[in-house]
Design an enzyme around this catalytic site. Structure first.
Site, PDB file in Angstrom:
ATOM      1  N   ASP A  25      28.322  21.996   1.958  1.00 48.92           N
ATOM      2  CA  ASP A  25      28.620  20.602   1.627  1.00 48.92           C
ATOM      3  C   ASP A  25      28.382  20.376   0.141  1.00 48.92           C
ATOM      4  O   ASP A  25      27.283  20.625  -0.373  1.00 48.92           O
ATOM      5  CB  ASP A  25      27.730  19.656   2.429  1.00 48.92           C
ATOM      6  N   ASN A 142      31.022   4.634   1.672  1.00 45.57           N
ATOM      7  CA  ASN A 142      32.071   5.350   2.381  1.00 45.57           C
ATOM      8  C   ASN A 142      32.095   6.804   1.971  1.00 45.57           C
ATOM      9  O   ASN A 142      31.619   7.178   0.908  1.00 45.57           O
ATOM     10  CB  ASN A 142      33.443   4.722   2.094  1.00 45.57           C
ATOM     11  N   ASP A 275      25.197  15.974  14.845  1.00 44.36           N
ATOM     12  CA  ASP A 275      24.650  17.325  14.727  1.00 44.36           C
ATOM     13  C   ASP A 275      23.119  17.289  14.796  1.00 44.36           C
ATOM     14  O   ASP A 275      22.490  18.154  15.422  1.00 44.36           O
ATOM     15  CB  ASP A 275      25.070  17.962  13.411  1.00 44.36           C
TER      16      ASP A 275
END
Length: 333
Positions: A25, A142, A275
């Site tokens: 990520d 967002n 997760d």
């Protein structure tokens, strides 16, 4: 803190094994104009195309405050379990990475979280296989990210779990997986002891794989729990999370149970909440706890995760299962 108990000191290294598609990520706050450059929408999740080929490099070059987190659904769950138990090496994680600059960045981020790693490094200069990345672009509250899922080797693991009487758990992953890769899920389903998913994933699975014309989560969870199962000695357990709504627990042949969801005063980022829930559940399952206690542990991990940026957690857990959630409701169907 309950994780001071002796229960936490008696678990062997490698008790929980996870295999999935690892992602690095790359998290960065960007302006709306950056999204517009790549024709992206806020709060969306898409697979990268050729149009996004230069996106990662643009983030790394133009936004120096970016950070790296070891991602991918399974790896997130393994990190959450390790964090809750506060015991490194209890979780073994496997996945395939490329021989590129992202691989050591991912390995470093995952190792710091206490995972026992066994990445398969795919080295083929001609094919230029790259480590999976997930660009997490934050604009205000967002986000947008890219991901893909690799179902390879699932059936071999199913067969191994069946032959050696090991508990096999899997996740519905995403609505498009249930729709376009549902045949892979259905092949594995007879081996599944624990199935996790959220309401949109469960609805997609019910529509495209079970041909159920309903959005009633209790009906869907019960139907999935009662699908044919190879090992009849263990009932299938299905857990459906519904965001801020009650979490459902469906055990084959039993009434549905509902568990309230504790909401924090402020939600920073919902990415990785599901997760994290799975990780907390598996952590308590490895301790031999009840399904009810495991659900509370999962809910706690999700609760802490959504108060952080990215799928991350505070330094130490402070989970008390006796006070975290009120008692569940039981719904007969």
């Amino acid at each position: 803190m309950t994780n001071e108990s002796s229960d936490y000191k008696n678990i062997n290294d490698g008790t929980i094994f996870g295999i999935g598609n690892p992602l690095l990520d790359i998290i960065a706050e960007v302006p709306i104009s950056f999204l517009e450059t790549y024709n992206l929408k806020a709060n969306d999740a898409i697979l990268a195309t050729d149009a996004h080929r230069e996106l990662n490099e643009s983030v790394l070059h133009d936004y120096p405050n970016h950070r790296f987190v070891a991602g991918g659904a399974t790896q997130n769950s393994m990190r959450a379990a390790t964090w809750l138990l506060q015991q490194p090496n209890i979780c073994v994680y496997m996945g395939c990475v490329g021989e590129d600059k992202y691989h050591p960045l991912l390995h470093d981020a995952a190792a710091k979280s206490g995972l026992l790693l066994s990445y398969q490094v795919y080295a083929n200069p001609k094919e230029q296989i790259q480590t999976g990345t997930c660009a997490v672009l934050i604009t205000g509250n967002n986000r947008v990210f890219f991901y893909t899922v690799c179902p390879s080797a699932v059936m071999r693991i199913c067969d191994h779990a069946d032959k050696h009487d090991k508990i096999f758990c899997t996740n519905l992953s995403a609505p498009f997986i249930c729709e376009f890769f549902g045949d892979k899920l259905m092949l594995a389903m007879p081996y599944v002891d624990y199935l996790f998913g959220n309401e949109t994933e469960a609805t997609s699975f019910a529509k495209f794989q079970l041909q159920l014309d309903t959005k009633d989560m209790k009906v869907i969870a019960k139907a999935i729990s009662e699908l044919p199962k190879k090992n009849s000695q263990r009932k299938r357990v299905v857990i459906v999370t519904q965001g801020s709504e009650s979490t459902l627990l469906a055990v084959a042949g039993e009434d549905i149970k509902e568990f309230p969801v504790k909401k924090p005063l402020e939600i920073v980022d919902t990415n990785g909440a599901g997760d994290s829930f799975v990780g907390g559940f598996l952590a308590y399952l490895s301790l031999g706890k009840t399904h009810e206690e495991a659900i509370q542990a999962g809910a706690y991990c999700a609760f802490e995760c959504i108060q952080q940026s990215g799928c991350t957690f505070p330094d130490k857990p402070s989970f008390d299962p006796t006070t975290f959630l009120s008692k569940q409701k039981i719904a007969s169907n």
